[in-house]
Write a protein that holds these residues in place. Structure first.
Motif, mmCIF file in Angstrom:
data_model
loop_
_atom_site.group_PDB
_atom_site.id
_atom_site.type_symbol
_atom_site.label_atom_id
_atom_site.label_comp_id
_atom_site.label_asym_id
_atom_site.label_seq_id
_atom_site.Cartn_x
_atom_site.Cartn_y
_atom_site.Cartn_z
ATOM 1 N N SER A 83 -54.898 13.243 -51.506
ATOM 2 C CA SER A 83 -55.358 12.999 -50.134
ATOM 3 C C SER A 83 -55.388 14.275 -49.302
ATOM 4 N N THR A 84 -54.780 15.380 -49.836
ATOM 5 C CA THR A 84 -54.803 16.661 -49.135
ATOM 6 C C THR A 84 -55.028 17.787 -50.147
ATOM 7 N N LEU A 85 -55.603 18.884 -49.673
ATOM 8 C CA LEU A 85 -55.771 20.055 -50.534
ATOM 9 C C LEU A 85 -54.416 20.631 -50.936
ATOM 10 N N ALA A 86 -53.493 20.722 -49.980
ATOM 11 C CA ALA A 86 -52.158 21.230 -50.295
ATOM 12 C C ALA A 86 -51.478 20.331 -51.328
ATOM 13 N N GLY A 87 -51.654 19.035 -51.196
ATOM 14 C CA GLY A 87 -51.092 18.097 -52.170
ATOM 15 C C GLY A 87 -51.685 18.291 -53.558
ATOM 16 N N ALA A 88 -52.990 18.563 -53.619
ATOM 17 C CA ALA A 88 -53.647 18.820 -54.902
ATOM 18 C C ALA A 88 -53.097 20.100 -55.532
ATOM 19 N N ALA A 89 -52.933 21.155 -54.725
ATOM 20 C CA ALA A 89 -52.384 22.415 -55.237
ATOM 21 C C ALA A 89 -50.950 22.219 -55.733
ATOM 22 N N LEU A 90 -50.157 21.468 -54.987
ATOM 23 C CA LEU A 90 -48.773 21.210 -55.386
ATOM 24 C C LEU A 90 -48.721 20.378 -56.669
ATOM 25 N N ARG A 91 -49.560 19.357 -56.766
ATOM 26 C CA ARG A 91 -49.615 18.534 -57.976
ATOM 27 C C ARG A 91 -49.971 19.386 -59.186
ATOM 28 N N GLU A 92 -51.022 20.213 -59.040
ATOM 29 C CA GLU A 92 -51.447 21.086 -60.143
ATOM 30 C C GLU A 92 -50.329 22.055 -60.533
ATOM 31 N N ALA A 93 -49.678 22.665 -59.550
ATOM 32 C CA ALA A 93 -48.605 23.619 -59.837
ATOM 33 C C ALA A 93 -47.445 22.940 -60.568
ATOM 34 N N THR A 94 -47.098 21.739 -60.150
ATOM 35 C CA THR A 94 -46.008 21.005 -60.795
ATOM 36 C C THR A 94 -46.385 20.620 -62.222
ATOM 37 N N GLU A 95 -47.616 20.098 -62.405
ATOM 38 C CA GLU A 95 -48.071 19.712 -63.745
ATOM 39 C C GLU A 95 -48.136 20.916 -64.684
ATOM 40 N N GLU A 96 -48.667 22.024 -64.199
ATOM 41 C CA GLU A 96 -48.896 23.180 -65.067
ATOM 42 C C GLU A 96 -47.649 24.029 -65.294
#
Length: 182
Positions: A87-100
């Motif tokens: 729902s947010t760009l920052a949330g997408a970046a955080l999700r990607e960083a956590t997954e990767e």
């Protein structure tokens, strides 16, 4: 892709105060693209789409976490495509960083530090562009990354000794400037 993510992208970029003229110009291009394309945050948008990246610093602010990207064959910051659940760009970046990275407890600053547009052939198999919005992320003390299937390698690099100086040297400068400004 949700309209909430598109609205957040517009709000995030509209309120962001870029550090220089080149970044201000790119921000305006991003906002123009978002105004023209309701699907700008979806990877199915063939002319290009927004992506979200994370400049992950260690707790001391001395090392940057980079991934050896299998498709690009270069050391890059963590990040990627926005998903329908974002729902947010920052949330997408955080999700990607956590997954990767496999690191739990990452803390993101929701204000972008940089934007970039680059040509790429991504998962659609077609040439496109990534309109990448980059955020500063802090790892907890003694964080140990775990390589995911999305990476050939994953490691901490000292800010003063990053690999591929032509490709990622700007990341060190961005990360350093962002942590000083915060």
């Amino acid at each position: 892709m949700t309209t909430a993510l598109h609205a957040d992208a517009v709000a995030t970029l509209s309120s962001w105060r870029p550090p220089d003229r080149a970044q201000r110009s790119l921000r305006e291009a991003f906002l123009g693209f978002l105004a023209a394309r309701p699907d700008a945050c979806s990877r199915s948008c063939e002319p290009g789409h927004l992506t979200a990246s994370a400049l992950v610093l260690d707790a001391e602010g001395e090392h940057l976490l980079l991934t050896l990207h299998p498709r690009v064959g270069a050391w890059l910051q963590l990040g990627g495509h926005c998903e329908a659940t974002d729902s947010t760009l920052a949330g997408a970046a955080l999700r990607e960083a956590t997954e990767e990275s496999g690191i739990e407890g990452l803390i993101i600053d929701p204000v972008p530090v940089h934007v970039d547009v680059h040509p790429i052939t991504c998962s659609l198999g077609l040439p496109t562009r990534h309109f990448d919005v980059r955020f500063l992320v802090r790892a907890p003390t003694a964080a140990q990354p775990v390589r995911s299937a999305e990476s050939l390698d994953l490691r901490w690099w000292p800010l003063g000794a990053l690999p591929d100086p032509d490709g990622v040297s700007g990341l060190a400068a961005m990360a350093s400037a962002a942590q000083i400004a915060r």
